[in-house]
Design a protein around this motif. Structure first.
Motif, PDB file in Angstrom:
ATOM      1  N   UNK A 147       0.944  -0.971   0.056  1.00  0.00           N
ATOM      2  CA  UNK A 147       0.060   0.019   0.003  1.00  0.00           C
ATOM      3  C   UNK A 147       0.875   1.253   0.102  1.00  0.00           C
ATOM      4  N   UNK A 148       1.824   1.270   0.734  1.00  0.00           N
ATOM      5  CA  UNK A 148       2.755   2.363   0.760  1.00  0.00           C
ATOM      6  C   UNK A 148       3.480   2.493  -0.468  1.00  0.00           C
ATOM      7  N   UNK A 149       3.868   1.622  -1.047  1.00  0.00           N
ATOM      8  CA  UNK A 149       4.489   1.421  -2.485  1.00  0.00           C
ATOM      9  C   UNK A 149       3.564   1.933  -3.454  1.00  0.00           C
ATOM     10  N   UNK A 150       2.255   1.799  -3.387  1.00  0.00           N
ATOM     11  CA  UNK A 150       1.124   2.239  -4.330  1.00  0.00           C
ATOM     12  C   UNK A 150       1.012   3.894  -4.220  1.00  0.00           C
ATOM     13  N   UNK A 181       0.319   6.965   9.535  1.00  0.00           N
ATOM     14  CA  UNK A 181       1.434   8.201   9.784  1.00  0.00           C
ATOM     15  C   UNK A 181       2.527   7.752  10.411  1.00  0.00           C
ATOM     16  N   UNK A 182       2.340   6.911  11.460  1.00  0.00           N
ATOM     17  CA  UNK A 182       3.642   6.518  12.100  1.00  0.00           C
ATOM     18  C   UNK A 182       4.620   5.772  10.948  1.00  0.00           C
ATOM     19  N   UNK A 183       4.081   4.908  10.118  1.00  0.00           N
ATOM     20  CA  UNK A 183       5.040   4.037   9.174  1.00  0.00           C
ATOM     21  C   UNK A 183       5.492   5.105   8.314  1.00  0.00           C
ATOM     22  N   UNK A 184       4.892   5.930   7.933  1.00  0.00           N
ATOM     23  CA  UNK A 184       5.360   7.179   7.241  1.00  0.00           C
ATOM     24  C   UNK A 184       6.531   7.926   7.689  1.00  0.00           C
ATOM     25  N   UNK A 185       6.381   8.100   9.159  1.00  0.00           N
ATOM     26  CA  UNK A 185       7.678   8.934   9.783  1.00  0.00           C
ATOM     27  C   UNK A 185       8.559   7.971  10.068  1.00  0.00           C
ATOM     28  N   UNK A 186       8.367   6.785  10.233  1.00  0.00           N
ATOM     29  CA  UNK A 186       9.727   5.778  10.417  1.00  0.00           C
ATOM     30  C   UNK A 186      10.425   5.609   9.433  1.00  0.00           C
ATOM     31  N   UNK A 187       9.834   5.513   7.995  1.00  0.00           N
ATOM     32  CA  UNK A 187      10.447   5.065   6.698  1.00  0.00           C
ATOM     33  C   UNK A 187      10.897   6.637   6.136  1.00  0.00           C
ATOM     34  N   UNK A 188      10.636   7.876   6.687  1.00  0.00           N
ATOM     35  CA  UNK A 188      11.032   9.102   6.230  1.00  0.00           C
ATOM     36  C   UNK A 188      10.157   9.636   5.103  1.00  0.00           C
ATOM     37  N   UNK A 189       9.260   8.844   4.792  1.00  0.00           N
ATOM     38  CA  UNK A 189       8.213   9.512   3.792  1.00  0.00           C
ATOM     39  C   UNK A 189       7.198  10.407   4.284  1.00  0.00           C
ATOM     40  N   UNK A 190       7.143  10.631   5.364  1.00  0.00           N
ATOM     41  CA  UNK A 190       6.555  11.994   5.771  1.00  0.00           C
ATOM     42  C   UNK A 190       7.285  13.190   5.257  1.00  0.00           C
ATOM     43  N   UNK A 191       8.554  13.011   5.006  1.00  0.00           N
ATOM     44  CA  UNK A 191       9.285  13.830   4.451  1.00  0.00           C
ATOM     45  C   UNK A 191       9.024  14.259   2.906  1.00  0.00           C
TER      46      UNK A 191
END
Length: 113
Positions: A60-63, A88-98
């Protein structure tokens, strides 16, 4: 497992895709297709509303990344709104929130520019 639903709505500022249910390896391709089939005209905003998202795995994140890349390649902005805490936590942990434009309030993105 909650079935995935994707609802597209054209708004003055572009397009809103409302994603509800579980976004995982069994259906992530549906989000990619929905974004490509309903892309707004260049210079608009694609808003992905995740308020109804129940679960999101790495597919899902890849999509979501692919949807963002497609939006940018076609001259559009892309934003995520109403992102659930776990995602949101997953996005933050992977740096994708940036990488993603993440907003709590979709109204500036769905109103006319």
């Amino acid at each position: 497992m909650k079935p995935l639903t994707i609802t597209a709505s054209h708004v003055p500022a572009g397009l809103v895709l409302e994603v509800a249910g579980d976004l995982d390896y069994t259906n992530a391709q549906r989000l990619r297709h929905a974004a490509q089939e309903t892309a707004p005209s260049p210079g608009r905003c694609l808003t992905v509303d995740l308020g109804g998202l129940g679960f999101c795995d790495s597919s899902g994140i890849t999509a979501l990344i692919a949807v963002r890349n497609h939006a940018l390649a076609t001259g559009n902005e892309m934003a995520l709104v109403a992102v659930p805490a776990a995602t949101r936590r997953l996005l933050h942990m992977t740096g994708l929130d940036q990488v993603f434009d993440i907003r709590d309030d979709p109204s500036p993105l769905t109103d006319a520019p």
